[in-house]
Write a protein that holds these residues in place. Structure first.
Motif, PDB file in Angstrom:
ATOM      1  N   ASP A  69       5.240 -22.019  -4.960  1.00 46.94           N
ATOM      2  CA  ASP A  69       6.582 -22.481  -5.298  1.00 46.94           C
ATOM      3  C   ASP A  69       7.395 -21.372  -5.959  1.00 46.94           C
ATOM      4  O   ASP A  69       8.279 -21.637  -6.766  1.00 46.94           O
ATOM      5  N   GLY A  70       7.069 -20.110  -5.617  1.00 45.55           N
ATOM      6  CA  GLY A  70       7.763 -18.989  -6.241  1.00 45.55           C
ATOM      7  C   GLY A  70       8.161 -17.926  -5.241  1.00 45.55           C
ATOM      8  O   GLY A  70       7.805 -17.976  -4.056  1.00 45.55           O
ATOM      9  N   VAL A  71       8.912 -16.952  -5.721  1.00 49.97           N
ATOM     10  CA  VAL A  71       9.355 -15.825  -4.906  1.00 49.97           C
ATOM     11  C   VAL A  71       9.313 -14.567  -5.770  1.00 49.97           C
ATOM     12  O   VAL A  71       9.502 -14.638  -6.999  1.00 49.97           O
ATOM     13  N   LYS A  72       9.033 -13.438  -5.155  1.00 50.39           N
ATOM     14  CA  LYS A  72       8.985 -12.170  -5.882  1.00 50.39           C
ATOM     15  C   LYS A  72      10.299 -11.425  -5.709  1.00 50.39           C
ATOM     16  O   LYS A  72      10.861 -11.351  -4.619  1.00 50.39           O
ATOM     17  N   LEU A  73      10.788 -10.846  -6.811  1.00 49.34           N
ATOM     18  CA  LEU A  73      12.002 -10.033  -6.813  1.00 49.34           C
ATOM     19  C   LEU A  73      11.664  -8.707  -7.469  1.00 49.34           C
ATOM     20  O   LEU A  73      11.078  -8.676  -8.560  1.00 49.34           O
ATOM     21  N   PHE A  74      12.035  -7.605  -6.830  1.00 48.96           N
ATOM     22  CA  PHE A  74      11.666  -6.297  -7.376  1.00 48.96           C
ATOM     23  C   PHE A  74      12.712  -5.239  -7.027  1.00 48.96           C
ATOM     24  O   PHE A  74      13.489  -5.382  -6.082  1.00 48.96           O
ATOM     25  N   ASN A  75      12.709  -4.176  -7.838  1.00 47.14           N
ATOM     26  CA  ASN A  75      13.443  -2.941  -7.537  1.00 47.14           C
ATOM     27  C   ASN A  75      12.623  -1.779  -8.085  1.00 47.14           C
ATOM     28  O   ASN A  75      11.431  -1.948  -8.368  1.00 47.14           O
ATOM     29  N   LYS A  76      13.212  -0.606  -8.254  1.00 47.88           N
ATOM     30  CA  LYS A  76      12.449   0.555  -8.700  1.00 47.88           C
ATOM     31  C   LYS A  76      11.959   0.425 -10.132  1.00 47.88           C
ATOM     32  O   LYS A  76      11.010   1.109 -10.528  1.00 47.88           O
ATOM     33  N   VAL A  77      12.607  -0.419 -10.914  1.00 45.07           N
ATOM     34  CA  VAL A  77      12.281  -0.537 -12.331  1.00 45.07           C
ATOM     35  C   VAL A  77      11.514  -1.814 -12.642  1.00 45.07           C
ATOM     36  O   VAL A  77      10.524  -1.798 -13.366  1.00 45.07           O
TER      37      VAL A  77
END
Length: 239
Positions: A177-185
């Motif tokens: 029931d989740g989602v991953k969010l990412f960037n360089k930091v």
């Protein structure tokens, strides 16, 4: 007369031997000069092979980067982790010793729940507490619960990319029931959310999805989303 002839022959023989020795010395000197030139222009193959072997071994062991571009490209600073960092430290972004890490710039995330001016951490209720490292049913909470109403719109806390669905253990099963969010930091997992999409880029403040209802299953609980850092660290400094 015979003696004079013998002395002459002996003298010529000596000259011949001296000439041979002189020629050998010239060849020896020339060969040594050539060897020195070869050492300068072409390093020893054995040493080169050893150096290459060490390089391969070092890279296979995951040694430090050759430069600090992995940190400075997004405004970070490489420094010893004994110093205070206003943002957070990232590993394996800087050259040198392992204690030299990338201090990221301090940048607060925007509110996750639409309509809220700030991220409010869920207080304790009959179902548990929402703070980082809080205990509930002998389980340590490795995330932070952000208060949000059922079916409330959830916005991206920072600009980045969505990395697909993620799950968590609920009892004896895994609940996706989740989602991953990412960037360089940053890299976070946001749970109890139904994303509009699971992949693609989002900008800070953009609607990502809506909160799944909790009151239907846990009457009286403070409705919330759960926020976890991918590395298990505390997200408190950013919310």
């Amino acid at each position: 007369m015979l003696l004079k002839l013998s002395l002459t022959l002996l003298f010529l023989a000596c000259l011949f031997l001296v000439g041979i020795c002189f020629e050998n010395d010239k060849k020896t000197i020339k060969r040594k000069v050539q060897e020195e030139e070869m050492k300068i222009t072409q390093p020893d193959k054995r040493l080169t092979a050893i150096a290459k072997g060490r390089e391969i071994i070092n890279w296979s062991r995951g040694d430090r980067p050759r430069n600090d571009m992995g940190c400075t490209s997004f405004g970070g600073i490489c420094q010893s982790n004994i110093y205070i960092c206003q943002g957070r430290y990232l590993k394996d972004k800087c050259r040198g010793e392992k204690s030299c890490q990338c201090c990221t710039p301090a940048a607060a995330w925007s509110a996750l729940c639409a309509g809220s001016h700030h991220n409010r951490v869920r207080a304790c209720d009959s179902f548990g507490c929402g703070g980082f490292n809080s205990r509930s049913d002998d389980r340590i909470h490795k995330g932070i619960d952000i208060v949000c109403g059922d079916y409330g719109i959830v916005n991206a806390p920072f600009s980045g990319n969505l990395g697909g669905p993620v799950g968590r253990a609920v009892g004896d099963s895994v609940q996706y029931d989740g989602v991953k969010l990412f960037n360089k930091v940053h890299c976070v997992k946001i749970f109890n959310i139904r994303p509009y999409v699971y992949f693609g880029s989002v900008v800070q403040g953009e609607a990502m999805g809506y909160l799944l209802p909790l009151q239907e299953h846990f009457s009286g609980i403070t409705s919330h989303l759960e926020l976890q850092m991918c590395d298990g660290s505390d997200p408190s400094p950013f919310i």
